[in-house]
Design an enzyme around this catalytic site. Structure first.
Site, mmCIF file in Angstrom:
data_model
loop_
_atom_site.group_PDB
_atom_site.id
_atom_site.type_symbol
_atom_site.label_atom_id
_atom_site.label_comp_id
_atom_site.label_asym_id
_atom_site.label_seq_id
_atom_site.Cartn_x
_atom_site.Cartn_y
_atom_site.Cartn_z
ATOM 1 N N LYS A 23 0.865 -1.197 0.000
ATOM 2 C CA LYS A 23 0.000 0.000 0.000
ATOM 3 C C LYS A 23 0.893 1.236 0.000
ATOM 4 C CE LYS A 23 -1.712 1.737 3.987
ATOM 5 N NZ LYS A 23 -1.417 3.170 4.197
ATOM 6 N N ASN A 24 1.885 1.283 0.873
ATOM 7 C CA ASN A 24 2.638 2.522 1.067
ATOM 8 C C ASN A 24 3.583 2.847 -0.075
ATOM 9 O OD1 ASN A 24 1.183 2.893 3.326
ATOM 10 N ND2 ASN A 24 2.799 2.332 4.760
ATOM 11 N N ARG A 93 -4.161 10.234 3.325
ATOM 12 C CA ARG A 93 -3.059 11.172 3.582
ATOM 13 C C ARG A 93 -2.144 11.237 2.362
ATOM 14 N NH1 ARG A 93 -0.127 13.635 7.783
ATOM 15 N NH2 ARG A 93 2.136 13.463 7.589
ATOM 16 N N CYS A 117 -5.458 8.171 8.528
ATOM 17 C CA CYS A 117 -5.801 7.712 9.877
ATOM 18 C C CYS A 117 -5.450 8.778 10.927
ATOM 19 C CB CYS A 117 -5.022 6.437 10.210
ATOM 20 S SG CYS A 117 -5.628 5.017 9.309
ATOM 21 N N ARG A 122 0.068 14.516 13.192
ATOM 22 C CA ARG A 122 0.457 14.242 11.790
ATOM 23 C C ARG A 122 0.499 15.515 10.948
ATOM 24 N NH1 ARG A 122 -1.788 8.900 9.197
ATOM 25 N NH2 ARG A 122 0.360 8.766 8.442
ATOM 26 N N PRO A 123 1.314 16.469 11.305
ATOM 27 C CA PRO A 123 1.446 17.703 10.513
ATOM 28 C C PRO A 123 2.139 17.424 9.172
ATOM 29 C CG PRO A 123 3.121 17.617 12.199
ATOM 30 C CD PRO A 123 2.254 16.432 12.431
ATOM 31 N N ILE A 124 2.163 18.407 8.304
ATOM 32 C CA ILE A 124 2.946 18.240 7.050
ATOM 33 C C ILE A 124 3.962 19.374 6.931
ATOM 34 C CG2 ILE A 124 1.088 16.980 5.849
ATOM 35 C CD1 ILE A 124 0.689 19.511 4.127
ATOM 36 N N ASP A 125 4.378 19.912 8.085
ATOM 37 C CA ASP A 125 5.333 21.037 8.084
ATOM 38 C C ASP A 125 6.638 20.698 7.361
ATOM 39 O OD1 ASP A 125 5.549 19.241 10.341
ATOM 40 O OD2 ASP A 125 7.186 20.518 11.024
ATOM 41 N N LEU A 126 7.110 19.458 7.485
ATOM 42 C CA LEU A 126 8.386 19.098 6.843
ATOM 43 C C LEU A 126 8.247 19.146 5.310
ATOM 44 C CD1 LEU A 126 9.435 16.098 9.126
ATOM 45 C CD2 LEU A 126 10.257 18.454 9.236
ATOM 46 N N ASP A 304 4.042 0.749 12.240
ATOM 47 C CA ASP A 304 2.808 0.170 11.697
ATOM 48 C C ASP A 304 2.546 -1.240 12.215
ATOM 49 O OD1 ASP A 304 3.110 1.680 8.393
ATOM 50 O OD2 ASP A 304 2.609 2.472 10.363
ATOM 51 N N ILE A 326 7.259 7.178 17.191
ATOM 52 C CA ILE A 326 6.931 7.870 15.935
ATOM 53 C C ILE A 326 5.666 8.706 16.063
ATOM 54 C CG2 ILE A 326 6.446 7.558 13.474
ATOM 55 C CD1 ILE A 326 9.238 6.572 14.055
ATOM 56 N N ARG A 396 -8.843 -0.141 3.723
ATOM 57 C CA ARG A 396 -7.907 0.847 3.168
ATOM 58 C C ARG A 396 -6.544 0.204 2.917
ATOM 59 N NH1 ARG A 396 -6.142 5.494 6.119
ATOM 60 N NH2 ARG A 396 -4.861 5.556 4.245
HETATM 61 C C1 EPZ Z 1 4.189 6.827 6.279
HETATM 62 O O1 EPZ Z 1 3.406 7.896 6.783
HETATM 63 C C2 EPZ Z 1 3.241 5.649 6.186
HETATM 64 N N1 EPZ Z 1 2.143 5.990 5.273
HETATM 65 C C3 EPZ Z 1 2.679 5.333 7.572
HETATM 66 O O2 EPZ Z 1 1.881 4.175 7.457
HETATM 67 C C4 EPZ Z 1 3.850 5.034 8.512
HETATM 68 O O3 EPZ Z 1 3.345 4.824 9.806
HETATM 69 C C5 EPZ Z 1 4.813 6.229 8.516
HETATM 70 O O4 EPZ Z 1 5.258 6.493 7.170
HETATM 71 C C6 EPZ Z 1 6.034 5.985 9.391
HETATM 72 O O5 EPZ Z 1 6.744 4.912 8.921
HETATM 73 C C7 EPZ Z 1 2.380 5.969 3.954
HETATM 74 O O6 EPZ Z 1 3.486 5.693 3.508
HETATM 75 C C8 EPZ Z 1 1.217 6.305 3.067
HETATM 76 P P1 EPZ Z 1 6.227 10.156 8.363
HETATM 77 P P2 EPZ Z 1 4.003 9.398 6.792
HETATM 78 O O7 EPZ Z 1 6.211 11.404 7.600
HETATM 79 O O8 EPZ Z 1 4.846 9.589 5.593
HETATM 80 C C9 EPZ Z 1 6.005 13.387 11.812
HETATM 81 C C10 EPZ Z 1 -0.035 2.881 7.630
HETATM 82 O O9 EPZ Z 1 -0.585 2.382 8.609
HETATM 83 N N2 EPZ Z 1 5.897 14.356 10.727
HETATM 84 O O10 EPZ Z 1 7.389 9.193 8.200
HETATM 85 O O11 EPZ Z 1 2.885 10.319 7.045
HETATM 86 C C11 EPZ Z 1 4.779 12.476 11.885
HETATM 87 O O12 EPZ Z 1 3.769 13.104 12.649
HETATM 88 C C12 EPZ Z 1 0.466 4.299 7.705
HETATM 89 O O13 EPZ Z 1 0.187 2.294 6.545
HETATM 90 C C13 EPZ Z 1 6.019 15.717 11.036
HETATM 91 O O14 EPZ Z 1 6.205 16.098 12.187
HETATM 92 O O15 EPZ Z 1 4.907 9.326 8.085
HETATM 93 C C14 EPZ Z 1 5.343 11.252 12.573
HETATM 94 O O16 EPZ Z 1 5.406 11.486 13.961
HETATM 95 C C15 EPZ Z 1 0.120 4.950 9.029
HETATM 96 N N3 EPZ Z 1 5.936 16.628 10.030
HETATM 97 C C16 EPZ Z 1 6.776 11.169 12.034
HETATM 98 O O17 EPZ Z 1 7.091 12.480 11.540
HETATM 99 C C17 EPZ Z 1 5.747 16.254 8.732
HETATM 100 O O18 EPZ Z 1 5.692 17.138 7.852
HETATM 101 C C18 EPZ Z 1 6.954 10.183 10.887
HETATM 102 O O19 EPZ Z 1 6.002 10.501 9.921
HETATM 103 C C19 EPZ Z 1 5.633 14.874 8.440
HETATM 104 C C20 EPZ Z 1 5.718 13.940 9.451
#
Ligand code: EPZ
Length: 426
Positions: A23-24, A93, A117, A122-126, A304, A326, A396
């Site tokens: 999926k990811n 997302r 979910c 789960r911000p997108i600031d990065l 996950d 995480i 999903r």
């Molecule tokens: C991906 O989400 C996966 N989703 C998630 O799987 C997985 O849990 C996650 O990576 C961590 O491995 C997909 O690939 C579609 P991150 P993503 O950016 O990219 C914080 C599932 O169950 N963060 O690596 O959203 C965030 O809040 C899903 O299949 C910021 O602070 O995860 C988290 O604490 C759930 N700012 C950490 O970083 C940002 O701009 C890691 O998030 C982005 C993220």
């Protein structure tokens, strides 16, 4: 009335289960296909709701899509710009991968924020910070973003924390920007390595070494044919089902190294499993000791799998601790597990699991994708009957979970439940 999953637990499962495509990874492959502005064929795409939602968005952009028997053909030769202020953007997302693709192709985008979910903030600031370093001007109000990429330029981006999504979004955008963009502290999940392979097949010039990615952007891109990898989280989920209630359960078509961190845990817990090429055979193993686990970016133990692992460790002679590093709120399954007789506490990011003799079936509700799956595992382990709501989350990310479990002789079926009545009973 709500569609729910009814399980009669405490039965051994046997036979073989085939793991579906990731999926990811596929949620990145589909938007990225537009960069080819050509025909792209992708094999092993699972029929999960995230895929159908992404196809809807592709078609809004005038891409032609044919999807049959897990093979997806996307013809993006005649794509046209369109604002993405559509409801579908809220359904997952990963819709945010269209931000970078549309900026790369059209140098602009007006769109909505994202869905996915609820796992805490789960911000997108990065993502947004990386876009700004690449010269994108961002205006946002309420739930709408306006991106202006007229003055984008190459740059060096150093992520303050490992982020799968932000790494992918930055990578996709950088392939469309002339010159060398460097990403430091990039996430190293297998999905990123595979996405780089896919983009290189389409003509991109990318070099990855551990957490550094160098993209020499602006190359002409073209169509390709690609095969999605097996889903390592689905594989890990079924491996935990096997360790809990399996009788030589065979999990077929997996990449062993992608679930090595789980197998390392199985070694410590003395779980009965063996590897046969790209198959894993695992059997019910009585766990007599606790363990301390930290969830972390790949190749560490994946967040996950934290929820199904919490369920697996809840029936045990020892006490275990999982430090969820995480997400700040990936604990919704714990209250439900305790209602089944588990004895689990949470303090800050720590999940303290005091093992119990057994779980007892009851009505429980899944609040997110992996949480709902962890409650299905609990139902398979529990004495009596368990009703799990949250099927929409399961669909999903797990292809035909009920069908796959039935094939393994689980006593599981779809049912209807009047949630109002049940609310009073809680
Ligand atoms: C991906 O989400 C996966 N989703 C998630 O799987 C997985 O849990 C996650 O990576 C961590 O491995 C997909 O690939 C579609 P991150 P993503 O950016 O990219 C914080 C599932 O169950 N963060 O690596 O959203 C965030 O809040 C899903 O299949 C910021 O602070 O995860 C988290 O604490 C759930 N700012 C950490 O970083 C940002 O701009 C890691 O998030 C982005 C993220």
């Amino acid at each position: 009335m709500e569609e729910v999953i009814k399980i009669k637990g405490n039965k051994l499962l046997k036979g073989a289960v085939d793991i579906s495509g990731s999926k990811n990874l596929c949620v990145a492959l589909l938007p990225a296909a537009l960069l080819a502005q050509d025909i792209v064929t992708i094999h092993n795409i699972p029929p999960i709701s995230d895929v159908y939602n992404l196809i809807d968005i592709l078609e809004v952009l005038n891409a032609r899509v044919i999807y049959k028997d897990d093979v997806l053909i996307i013809d993006s030769s005649n794509i046209k710009y369109s604002d993405l202020t559509i409801e579908t953007m809220h359904k997952l997302r990963a819709s945010y991968y269209f931000y970078s693709v549309m900026l790369g192709l059209f140098k602009k985008l007006k769109t909505y924020g994202i869905g996915g979910c609820r796992l805490g903030s789960r911000p997108i600031d990065l993502h947004l910070k990386a876009f700004e370093i690449l010269g994108v001007i961002i205006n946002s109000n309420d739930d709408t973003y306006e991106f202006d990429g007229a003055k984008m330029h190459k740059a060096r981006i150093v992520f303050e924390k490992s982020s799968v999504g932000a790494t992918i979004n930055t990578l996709l955008l950088a392939t469309q920007i002339k010159g060398k963009t460097i990403i430091e502290n990039a996430a190293q999940e297998p999905e990123i390595t595979e996405l780089i392979k896919y983009l290189k097949q389409m003509g991109a010039d990318i070099y990855q070494s551990e957490s550094t990615i160098v993209i020499d952007g602006g190359k002409k891109m073209h169509g390709t044919e690609f095969t999605n990898i097996p889903d390592r989280i689905e594989a890990g989920t079924y491996a935990l089902i096997g360790a809990a209630v399996g009788d030589k359960l065979k999990i077929r078509n997996i990449v062993i190294e992608h679930i090595q961190s789980l197998l390392d845990i199985f070694d410590v817990l003395e779980v009965n499993y063996r590897i046969e090429k790209n198959n894993l055979i695992v059997s019910k193993s009585k766990i007599k000791k606790g363990i301390v686990i930290l969830t972390s970016p790949y190749p560490g133990f994946p967040t996950d799998l934290q929820q199904p692992l919490t369920t697996f460790l809840s029936v045990n002679k020892g006490t275990s601790v999982i430090i969820e590093s995480i997400y700040d709120n990936r604990f919704a399954h714990i209250k439900e597990l305790n209602r089944m007789g588990a004895n689990i506490q949470t303090t800050n990011m720590n999940i303290i699991i005091h093992g119990v003799e057994e779980l007892n079936g009851t009505v429980v509700s899944g609040k997110d994708l992996r949480g709902a799956a962890s409650l299905v595992l609990a139902g398979l382990m529990a004495k009596g009957e368990t009703i799990v709501s949250g099927l929409e989350y399961i669909n999903r990310g797990y292809e035909n979970m009920i069908k796959k479990l039935k094939k393994l002789h689980a006593k599981i079926e779809l049912s209807l439940l009047n949630i109002e009545e049940n609310e009073d009973e809680k």
